[in-house]
Design a protein around this motif. Structure first.
Motif, PDB file in Angstrom:
ATOM      1  N   TYR A  72     -34.941 -45.825 -14.054  1.00 23.07           N
ATOM      2  CA  TYR A  72     -36.236 -46.520 -13.983  1.00 23.07           C
ATOM      3  C   TYR A  72     -36.230 -47.790 -14.831  1.00 23.07           C
ATOM      4  O   TYR A  72     -36.624 -48.874 -14.370  1.00 23.07           O
ATOM      5  CB  TYR A  72     -37.336 -45.549 -14.447  1.00 23.07           C
ATOM      6  CG  TYR A  72     -38.711 -46.143 -14.533  1.00 23.07           C
ATOM      7  CD1 TYR A  72     -39.475 -46.365 -13.397  1.00 23.07           C
ATOM      8  CD2 TYR A  72     -39.260 -46.499 -15.773  1.00 23.07           C
ATOM      9  CE1 TYR A  72     -40.745 -46.913 -13.479  1.00 23.07           C
ATOM     10  CE2 TYR A  72     -40.520 -47.046 -15.860  1.00 23.07           C
ATOM     11  CZ  TYR A  72     -41.262 -47.253 -14.712  1.00 23.07           C
ATOM     12  OH  TYR A  72     -42.517 -47.804 -14.812  1.00 23.07           O
ATOM     13  N   LEU A  73     -35.753 -47.679 -16.098  1.00 18.63           N
ATOM     14  CA  LEU A  73     -35.792 -48.853 -16.995  1.00 18.63           C
ATOM     15  C   LEU A  73     -34.798 -49.928 -16.565  1.00 18.63           C
ATOM     16  O   LEU A  73     -34.964 -51.107 -16.865  1.00 18.63           O
ATOM     17  CB  LEU A  73     -35.554 -48.432 -18.449  1.00 18.63           C
ATOM     18  CG  LEU A  73     -36.714 -47.689 -19.135  1.00 18.63           C
ATOM     19  CD1 LEU A  73     -36.342 -47.282 -20.566  1.00 18.63           C
ATOM     20  CD2 LEU A  73     -38.005 -48.509 -19.142  1.00 18.63           C
ATOM     21  N   GLU A  74     -33.738 -49.535 -15.841  1.00 16.24           N
ATOM     22  CA  GLU A  74     -32.749 -50.491 -15.328  1.00 16.24           C
ATOM     23  C   GLU A  74     -33.411 -51.386 -14.264  1.00 16.24           C
ATOM     24  O   GLU A  74     -33.212 -52.609 -14.242  1.00 16.24           O
ATOM     25  CB  GLU A  74     -31.574 -49.689 -14.728  1.00 16.24           C
ATOM     26  CG  GLU A  74     -30.447 -50.511 -14.145  1.00 16.24           C
ATOM     27  CD  GLU A  74     -29.810 -51.455 -15.153  1.00 16.24           C
ATOM     28  OE1 GLU A  74     -29.659 -51.045 -16.320  1.00 16.24           O
ATOM     29  OE2 GLU A  74     -29.496 -52.609 -14.748  1.00 16.24           O
ATOM     30  N   ILE A  75     -34.216 -50.771 -13.416  1.00 13.83           N
ATOM     31  CA  ILE A  75     -34.910 -51.525 -12.357  1.00 13.83           C
ATOM     32  C   ILE A  75     -35.877 -52.536 -12.992  1.00 13.83           C
ATOM     33  O   ILE A  75     -35.960 -53.692 -12.569  1.00 13.83           O
ATOM     34  CB  ILE A  75     -35.649 -50.549 -11.401  1.00 13.83           C
ATOM     35  CG1 ILE A  75     -34.620 -49.687 -10.650  1.00 13.83           C
ATOM     36  CG2 ILE A  75     -36.541 -51.302 -10.416  1.00 13.83           C
ATOM     37  CD1 ILE A  75     -35.200 -48.584  -9.768  1.00 13.83           C
ATOM     38  N   LEU A  76     -36.563 -52.115 -14.078  1.00 12.49           N
ATOM     39  CA  LEU A  76     -37.485 -53.020 -14.782  1.00 12.49           C
ATOM     40  C   LEU A  76     -36.700 -54.167 -15.431  1.00 12.49           C
ATOM     41  O   LEU A  76     -37.088 -55.329 -15.359  1.00 12.49           O
ATOM     42  CB  LEU A  76     -38.274 -52.236 -15.847  1.00 12.49           C
ATOM     43  CG  LEU A  76     -39.247 -53.030 -16.715  1.00 12.49           C
ATOM     44  CD1 LEU A  76     -40.341 -53.699 -15.874  1.00 12.49           C
ATOM     45  CD2 LEU A  76     -39.912 -52.136 -17.769  1.00 12.49           C
ATOM     46  N   LYS A  77     -35.543 -53.822 -16.025  1.00 10.67           N
ATOM     47  CA  LYS A  77     -34.721 -54.824 -16.732  1.00 10.67           C
ATOM     48  C   LYS A  77     -34.259 -55.936 -15.796  1.00 10.67           C
ATOM     49  O   LYS A  77     -34.209 -57.104 -16.171  1.00 10.67           O
ATOM     50  CB  LYS A  77     -33.504 -54.104 -17.325  1.00 10.67           C
ATOM     51  CG  LYS A  77     -32.863 -54.812 -18.498  1.00 10.67           C
ATOM     52  CD  LYS A  77     -31.900 -53.883 -19.191  1.00 10.67           C
ATOM     53  CE  LYS A  77     -30.857 -54.656 -19.952  1.00 10.67           C
ATOM     54  NZ  LYS A  77     -29.768 -53.779 -20.397  1.00 10.67           N
ATOM     55  N   GLY A  79     -35.896 -57.103 -13.412  1.00  7.86           N
ATOM     56  CA  GLY A  79     -37.042 -57.880 -12.913  1.00  7.86           C
ATOM     57  C   GLY A  79     -37.835 -57.188 -11.828  1.00  7.86           C
ATOM     58  O   GLY A  79     -38.753 -57.773 -11.245  1.00  7.86           O
ATOM     59  N   GLY A  80     -37.488 -55.927 -11.523  1.00  7.11           N
ATOM     60  CA  GLY A  80     -38.268 -55.177 -10.525  1.00  7.11           C
ATOM     61  C   GLY A  80     -39.271 -54.286 -11.225  1.00  7.11           C
ATOM     62  O   GLY A  80     -39.823 -54.647 -12.258  1.00  7.11           O
ATOM     63  N   ASN A  84     -42.422 -56.190 -10.293  1.00  4.51           N
ATOM     64  CA  ASN A  84     -42.579 -56.267  -8.848  1.00  4.51           C
ATOM     65  C   ASN A  84     -44.058 -56.088  -8.479  1.00  4.51           C
ATOM     66  O   ASN A  84     -44.625 -56.856  -7.675  1.00  4.51           O
ATOM     67  CB  ASN A  84     -41.723 -55.110  -8.279  1.00  4.51           C
ATOM     68  CG  ASN A  84     -41.572 -55.136  -6.797  1.00  4.51           C
ATOM     69  OD1 ASN A  84     -42.379 -55.727  -6.110  1.00  4.51           O
ATOM     70  ND2 ASN A  84     -40.548 -54.457  -6.300  1.00  4.51           N
ATOM     71  N   SER A  85     -44.693 -55.106  -9.102  1.00  2.00           N
ATOM     72  CA  SER A  85     -46.120 -54.877  -8.830  1.00  2.00           C
ATOM     73  C   SER A  85     -46.976 -56.020  -9.365  1.00  2.00           C
ATOM     74  O   SER A  85     -48.040 -56.316  -8.807  1.00  2.00           O
ATOM     75  CB  SER A  85     -46.578 -53.551  -9.468  1.00  2.00           C
ATOM     76  OG  SER A  85     -45.987 -52.471  -8.784  1.00  2.00           O
ATOM     77  N   ILE A 157     -43.336 -57.024 -20.473  1.00  2.00           N
ATOM     78  CA  ILE A 157     -43.286 -58.444 -20.848  1.00  2.00           C
ATOM     79  C   ILE A 157     -43.158 -59.230 -19.539  1.00  2.00           C
ATOM     80  O   ILE A 157     -42.180 -59.039 -18.798  1.00  2.00           O
ATOM     81  CB  ILE A 157     -42.050 -58.747 -21.736  1.00  2.00           C
ATOM     82  CG1 ILE A 157     -41.974 -57.799 -22.947  1.00  2.00           C
ATOM     83  CG2 ILE A 157     -42.042 -60.218 -22.156  1.00  2.00           C
ATOM     84  CD1 ILE A 157     -42.993 -58.008 -24.024  1.00  2.00           C
ATOM     85  N   PRO A 158     -44.138 -60.093 -19.218  1.00  3.25           N
ATOM     86  CA  PRO A 158     -44.033 -60.834 -17.951  1.00  3.25           C
ATOM     87  C   PRO A 158     -42.828 -61.783 -17.959  1.00  3.25           C
ATOM     88  O   PRO A 158     -42.378 -62.203 -19.027  1.00  3.25           O
ATOM     89  CB  PRO A 158     -45.355 -61.604 -17.876  1.00  3.25           C
ATOM     90  CG  PRO A 158     -45.895 -61.628 -19.267  1.00  3.25           C
ATOM     91  CD  PRO A 158     -45.353 -60.425 -19.974  1.00  3.25           C
TER      92      PRO A 158
END
Ligand code: NIG
Ligand code: FE
Length: 385
Positions: A72-77, A79-80, A84-85, A157-158
């Motif tokens: 999960y945190l990899e996808i956020l890292k 930029g998803g 994404n939302s 963090i945007p």
């Protein structure tokens, strides 16, 4: 069939009395309209104290990646995830966001949720965070449920602040929180305290500023990594610390002492394929445990509190009574609403559900279907199946 005997008398949306059928019938008098519940179990309306159900688009593709092993945190890292939302929420109109939120609330209502918390956190700039909170406020006016609003400007963090996260923290503190407080459109402030998201120091600064402006603190704590979030929530006297999959025994003890409600989100552990939160250890330590769906387009696209209750009973070792208390009275405490909702007591709102079964155990027993036969909000039939 050995039917339990009992009745609830309500008037103008408020519970008057609960007890043995004969006694309640004579107290209510012969003019009171009677409804035969046909031996169905009656439970308090469910309270969902942690959701992110105001969003523009689902992220089904990410779910497919995650079940193949991408963290999960990899996808956020990359930029998803939450970012994404953020892209889709920034593009969305108030009308579209409201339509989605109301659709989600309708499904939640059919599954017994008569009180729901909704967070902002997909705007991540002042204009769009306020836009989300105004949608949540409108949803509260239009939906059958009571809605509690939480400001979650510190959800990620945007992209535009990726290299200067502290500047984003300053923006939250100096601009967003004062405006949110000024408009009176949120009761709570929350922070996603996690590796690669907000550090404990940043989280503390944000929550302290929020408290100065009259917002009540909550915290996404120790979800993936133990950063001492539970202990910090205790230090700040937060009303709740939520997630807690990786919480330490030390934090559990501090939370118990400070009477912080532990809001557990088993549907998130299910969806992230993680080990469930140590609920039994928390109960043994004297913590009040609550349950929520965490409904969001990423880590838990779940609107059903009965699903969360079923997981708590079958996977986390809670008894039926513990799970039901967690999804009602303790959840109401996590929203400072326990004087109004969360149990079937005289003086509280007549929010209650009738189940397709004789006891609340049916919620876990008949898994995968909606156990709600009828859902009443303030004494009125709000949904039935
Ligand atoms: O509670 N953990 C942080 N926030 C949400 C997920 C939000 C998202 O992925 O969109 C949660 O799990
Ligand atoms: Fe969450």
């Amino acid at each position: 069939m050995n039917r339990a005997q009992g009745a609830l008398w309500h008037h103008k949306g408020i519970i008057q009395a609960v007890g043995p059928t004969d006694e309640i019938l004579s107290r209510a008098g012969k003019d009171a309209k009677q409804i035969d519940c046909q031996g169905r179990a009656m439970i308090p309306g469910l309270v969902d104290p942690h959701t992110h159900m105001c969003f523009a688009q689902t992220r089904e593709n990410e779910f497919s990646e995650r079940i193949c092993g991408v963290p999960y945190l990899e996808i956020l890292k990359r930029g998803g995830g939450i970012l994404n939302s953020v892209d889709s929420v920034r593009r969305a109109s108030v009308q579209d966001l409201l339509k989605n939120t109301l659709e989600h609330l309708k499904i939640a209502l059919a599954h017994g949720s008569t009180t729901v918390e909704i967070k902002s956190g997909y705007g991540l700039d002042t204009e769009n965070e306020l836009k989300m909170l105004s949608v949540i406020e409108l949803a509260g006016q239009k939906a059958a449920q009571d809605i509690a609003a939480t400001f979650l400007g510190a959800h990620a963090i945007p992209r535009e602040y990726k290299e200067h996260p502290d500047q984003y923290v300053d923006l939250i503190i100096n601009e967003m929180i004062p405006k949110v407080a000024d408009q009176g459109i949120a009761s709570f402030a929350d922070v996603f305290c996690e590796k690669g998201v907000f550090t404990p120091e940043q989280s503390r600064r944000i929550l302290e500023a929020a408290m100065e402006h009259g917002l009540t603190p909550k915290l996404h704590a120790d979800e993936v990594n133990d950063l001492g979030g539970g202990a910090m929530a205790a230090d700040l006297k937060a009303v709740s610390a939520d997630h807690l999959l990786a919480v330490s025994p030390k934090s559990i003890a501090k939370m118990a002492q400070a009477q912080v409600v532990a809001v557990l989100l088993p549907a998130t552990a299910y969806s992230l394929k993680k080990t469930y939160a140590p609920a039994r250890k928390m109960l043994n330590a004297g913590l009040a445990v609550a349950l929520a769906t965490d409904c969001n387009p990423g880590s838990s696209y779940v609107l059903s509190m009965p699903f969360a209750i079923g997981l708590a009973i079958m996977q986390m070792g809670l008894s039926v009574e513990e799970a039901l208390t967690a999804a009602t009275l303790n959840a109401a405490h996590a929203l400072n609403l326990a004087r109004k909702v969360g149990s079937l007591e005289p003086g509280k709102q007549a929010d209650f559900c009738l189940l397709h079964g004789e006891t609340p155990a049916v919620i876990a027993y008949r898994a995968g279907v909606n156990p709600m036969a009828a859902v009443y909000k303030k004494g009125r039939l709000a949904a039935s199946t």
